[in-house]
Design a protein around this motif. Structure first.
Motif, short mmCIF file in Angstrom:
data_model
loop_
_atom_site.label_atom_id
_atom_site.label_comp_id
_atom_site.label_asym_id
_atom_site.label_seq_id
_atom_site.Cartn_x
_atom_site.Cartn_y
_atom_site.Cartn_z
N LEU A 73 50.81 49.98 55.12
CA LEU A 73 52.11 50.24 54.53
C LEU A 73 53.13 49.16 54.87
CD1 LEU A 73 52.34 54.09 55.17
CD2 LEU A 73 51.73 52.90 53.06
N ILE A 74 52.95 48.47 55.99
CA ILE A 74 53.86 47.39 56.36
C ILE A 74 53.41 46.08 55.71
CG2 ILE A 74 54.67 45.96 58.28
CD1 ILE A 74 54.68 48.41 60.02
N ALA A 75 52.09 45.85 55.62
CA ALA A 75 51.59 44.58 55.09
C ALA A 75 51.92 44.40 53.62
CB ALA A 75 50.08 44.50 55.30
N VAL A 76 51.94 45.49 52.85
CA VAL A 76 52.23 45.37 51.41
C VAL A 76 53.65 44.86 51.15
CG1 VAL A 76 52.48 46.66 49.26
CG2 VAL A 76 50.49 47.05 50.72
N PRO A 77 54.70 45.51 51.65
CA PRO A 77 56.05 44.96 51.42
C PRO A 77 56.27 43.63 52.12
CG PRO A 77 56.16 46.81 52.94
CD PRO A 77 54.76 46.79 52.39
N PHE A 78 55.61 43.43 53.26
CA PHE A 78 55.77 42.17 53.98
C PHE A 78 55.25 41.01 53.12
CE2 PHE A 78 54.51 38.90 57.02
CZ PHE A 78 55.64 38.82 57.82
N GLY A 79 54.05 41.16 52.56
CA GLY A 79 53.50 40.12 51.70
C GLY A 79 54.32 39.92 50.44
N ALA A 80 54.83 41.02 49.87
CA ALA A 80 55.64 40.91 48.66
C ALA A 80 56.94 40.15 48.93
CB ALA A 80 55.95 42.31 48.13
N ILE A 81 57.58 40.45 50.06
CA ILE A 81 58.84 39.76 50.38
C ILE A 81 58.60 38.28 50.59
CG2 ILE A 81 60.63 39.55 52.14
CD1 ILE A 81 60.44 42.57 52.53
N GLN A 134 60.26 35.30 48.11
CA GLN A 134 61.13 34.24 48.63
C GLN A 134 60.51 32.86 48.44
OE1 GLN A 134 64.23 34.72 49.80
NE2 GLN A 134 64.05 36.90 49.36
N ILE A 135 59.23 32.73 48.81
CA ILE A 135 58.58 31.42 48.70
C ILE A 135 58.38 31.04 47.24
CG2 ILE A 135 56.43 30.18 49.17
CD1 ILE A 135 56.24 31.60 51.79
N GLY A 136 58.03 32.02 46.39
CA GLY A 136 57.85 31.72 44.97
C GLY A 136 59.14 31.22 44.33
N SER A 137 60.25 31.84 44.69
CA SER A 137 61.54 31.39 44.14
C SER A 137 61.88 29.99 44.59
CB SER A 137 62.64 32.37 44.56
OG SER A 137 63.91 31.93 44.13
N LEU A 138 61.66 29.70 45.88
CA LEU A 138 61.94 28.37 46.40
C LEU A 138 61.00 27.33 45.80
CD1 LEU A 138 63.50 26.56 48.36
CD2 LEU A 138 61.83 27.17 50.13
N ALA A 139 59.72 27.69 45.66
CA ALA A 139 58.75 26.75 45.09
C ALA A 139 59.08 26.43 43.63
CB ALA A 139 57.34 27.34 45.19
N ALA A 140 59.56 27.42 42.89
CA ALA A 140 59.93 27.18 41.50
C ALA A 140 61.12 26.23 41.40
CB ALA A 140 60.26 28.51 40.81
N GLN A 141 62.05 26.29 42.35
CA GLN A 141 63.22 25.42 42.31
C GLN A 141 62.87 23.97 42.59
OE1 GLN A 141 66.33 26.95 44.87
NE2 GLN A 141 66.10 29.05 44.10
N SER A 157 52.56 25.60 42.23
CA SER A 157 51.13 25.67 42.53
C SER A 157 50.86 25.80 44.02
CB SER A 157 50.42 24.43 41.98
OG SER A 157 50.94 23.25 42.59
N GLN A 158 51.84 25.46 44.85
CA GLN A 158 51.65 25.53 46.30
C GLN A 158 52.21 26.82 46.91
OE1 GLN A 158 49.86 23.13 47.75
NE2 GLN A 158 49.74 22.14 45.74
N ALA A 159 52.76 27.68 46.07
CA ALA A 159 53.37 28.90 46.59
C ALA A 159 52.34 29.80 47.27
CB ALA A 159 54.07 29.66 45.46
N GLY A 160 51.15 29.87 46.70
CA GLY A 160 50.11 30.71 47.29
C GLY A 160 49.72 30.24 48.67
N ALA A 161 49.59 28.94 48.85
CA ALA A 161 49.22 28.40 50.16
C ALA A 161 50.29 28.68 51.19
CB ALA A 161 48.97 26.90 50.05
N ALA A 162 51.55 28.48 50.80
CA ALA A 162 52.64 28.70 51.75
C ALA A 162 52.73 30.17 52.16
CB ALA A 162 53.96 28.24 51.13
N GLY A 163 52.62 31.06 51.19
CA GLY A 163 52.68 32.48 51.51
C GLY A 163 51.49 32.92 52.35
N GLY A 164 50.30 32.42 52.01
CA GLY A 164 49.11 32.78 52.77
C GLY A 164 49.17 32.30 54.20
N LEU A 165 49.64 31.08 54.39
CA LEU A 165 49.75 30.55 55.75
C LEU A 165 50.76 31.35 56.57
CD1 LEU A 165 49.64 26.69 55.13
CD2 LEU A 165 47.86 28.13 56.11
N GLY A 166 51.84 31.75 55.91
CA GLY A 166 52.83 32.55 56.61
C GLY A 166 52.28 33.89 57.08
N VAL A 167 51.46 34.51 56.24
CA VAL A 167 50.86 35.79 56.61
C VAL A 167 49.85 35.62 57.73
CG1 VAL A 167 49.36 37.66 55.80
CG2 VAL A 167 51.27 36.90 54.40
#
Length: 272
Positions: free
Chosen positions: A68-76, A80-87, A92-102
């Motif tokens: 229950l914590i991992a789901v909203p944690f990964g979504a948040i 955040q990273i997807g929005s920054l990566a789009a700017q 294409s690197q958003a997945g790597a950044a989010g995965g490494l953070g988790v």
């Protein structure tokens, strides 16, 4: 005014001495429990049934909260990273950044918080209630070391449960990030390619080792607070509260120390 200053100095001095004494007792308990665990395992007399019972209990009280914590944690993280990566044009690197953070920080810290809050509280409440009922004194009277009989099985169970809990959080968090990437218009191939280019087996191993360290610290803190409970039911409640606070603070402090050491020893890995 002078009396107030002297009273403050006396309070600070007694608090310092008390803290040093508490830390010393914690170190002695940790050393005795660890050596007892190793000796019993080598002598083939470790109570594995009790260890498995404690492991199942730990997983039962932390498994669903982890999901229950991992789901909203990964979504948040992905939002955040997807929005920054789009700017910056690095979608294409958003997945790597989010995965490494988790994997590097999210999973170990969530595991440590759950172990300190749920598992640590349960251990402290169990041992604290036994102390109040004088069961621990009865065990000592029978010539049984409570550190070996009660703490060691929980320590072994934590070593088993910690990596499993970390893997569960990584799986749920990464699945959430993957789904969020698709919702944001990402390409599955780009997600997996970017993640595989930056993440490795070492990241997961370090995350599991971190979780084990956090869990072991929580077991020692909870056991000490439980053994030192006094004053009836209120004393049990106080030791549970102290376990949660000290356990989570210890987890954060240990994470900072481990991260700094890894950033020095493994600079090519960008600091876990």
């Amino acid at each position: 005014m002078v009396r107030l200053v002297l009273a403050l100095i006396s309070w600070a001095w007694h608090t310092l001495l008390g803290s040093i004494g508490t830390f010393g007792r914690l170190v002695l308990l940790a050393a005795d429990s660890t050596t007892g665990l190793i000796r019993d395992i080598l002598a083939l007399r470790h109570p594995w049934r009790e260890t498995l019972t404690q492991a199942w209990f730990m997983m039962s009280v932390s498994g669903w909260p982890a999901i229950l914590i991992a789901v909203p944690f990964g979504a948040i993280i992905q939002v955040q990273i997807g929005s920054l990566a789009a700017q910056v044009g690095a979608t294409s690197q958003a997945g790597a950044a989010g995965g490494l953070g988790v994997i590097r920080q999210g999973a170990p810290m969530v595991s440590g918080i759950l172990l300190g809050g749920a598992v640590g509280a349960a251990i402290a409440a169990d041992l604290g209630a036994r102390t109040i009922r004088e069961e621990i004194d009865a065990i000592r009277t029978l010539g049984i070391n409570p550190n070996h009989r009660l703490v060691a099985p929980r320590l072994a169970a934590m070593v088993l449960v910690g990596p499993l809990l970390c893997i569960l959080i990584v799986f749920v968090g990464m699945s959430t990030i993957y789904m969020m990437t698709l919702v944001q218009g990402g390409v599955p191939g780009a997600f997996f390619n970017s993640f595989a280019a930056f993440a490795g087996t070492t990241d997961l191993i370090v995350a599991m080792v971190k979780t084990i360290i956090f869990g072991v610290l929580v077991v020692f803190v909870a056991s000490q607070r439980g053994f030192e409970a006094q004053g009836g039911p209120k004393g049990v409640a106080d030791c549970v509260n102290a376990t949660v606070v000290i356990g989570i603070m210890t987890t954060f402090a240990a994470n900072v120390l481990i991260t700094q050491l890894l950033s020095i020893w493994l600079p090519d890995s960008m600091g876990f």
